[in-house]
Design a protein around this motif. Sequence first.
Motif, mmCIF file in Angstrom:
data_model
loop_
_atom_site.group_PDB
_atom_site.id
_atom_site.type_symbol
_atom_site.label_atom_id
_atom_site.label_comp_id
_atom_site.label_asym_id
_atom_site.label_seq_id
_atom_site.Cartn_x
_atom_site.Cartn_y
_atom_site.Cartn_z
ATOM 1 N N GLU A 108 0.511 3.624 2.066
ATOM 2 C CA GLU A 108 0.805 3.913 3.475
ATOM 3 C C GLU A 108 2.070 3.182 3.933
ATOM 4 O O GLU A 108 2.890 3.757 4.651
ATOM 5 N N SER A 115 0.839 -1.196 0.000
ATOM 6 C CA SER A 115 0.000 0.000 0.000
ATOM 7 C C SER A 115 0.875 1.247 0.000
ATOM 8 O O SER A 115 2.060 1.192 0.361
ATOM 9 N N GLU A 173 5.041 4.931 2.310
ATOM 10 C CA GLU A 173 5.307 6.208 2.978
ATOM 11 C C GLU A 173 5.916 5.994 4.365
ATOM 12 O O GLU A 173 6.753 6.783 4.804
#
Length: 155
Positions: free
Chosen positions: A88, A86, A91
């Motif tokens: 997320e 993902s 990141e």
Amino acid sequence: MSSASQLAKRFREVLLDGLWIANTNFKDQLKDVTWEQAVTKVGPLNTIAMLTYHIDYYIAGLVNVFEGGDLEIRDKYSFDLPPIESQEQWEALLNKLWKDSEKLASLLEQLPDPKMDEVFVDEKYGTYRRNIDGMIEHAYYHLGQVTLIKKLLAN
């Protein structure tokens, strides 16, 4: 400017904000990479995510030593990237790299110059200066790879 401060500046240049040597840095190169691009394999090359993890693995290992811990990192684990599935998760890896990079640079700035020529953990690893220089050179090497992989992915 002390030797340690100069090395901290060079380290920040390759990871966080410099343009002098490569006219880019990790943060600049990775700012617009999506998680899908980061995990896309190009031929036999490592992925951008693997290279990002690899560089952070060594930086985090140095941070641990500079904070008084043991040298716990091992080359054989330096590409053991957990799956990224993902944006997320991608990141989170990037944020860890930026945080660890700034932490190492800050710790470097606090080193007294005489410490730079002391043995780093074990004589076989050389001095603090040699290891910091090596980390900077290692980062530039992989920055070049990331830059090329990005270009290949764009075509």
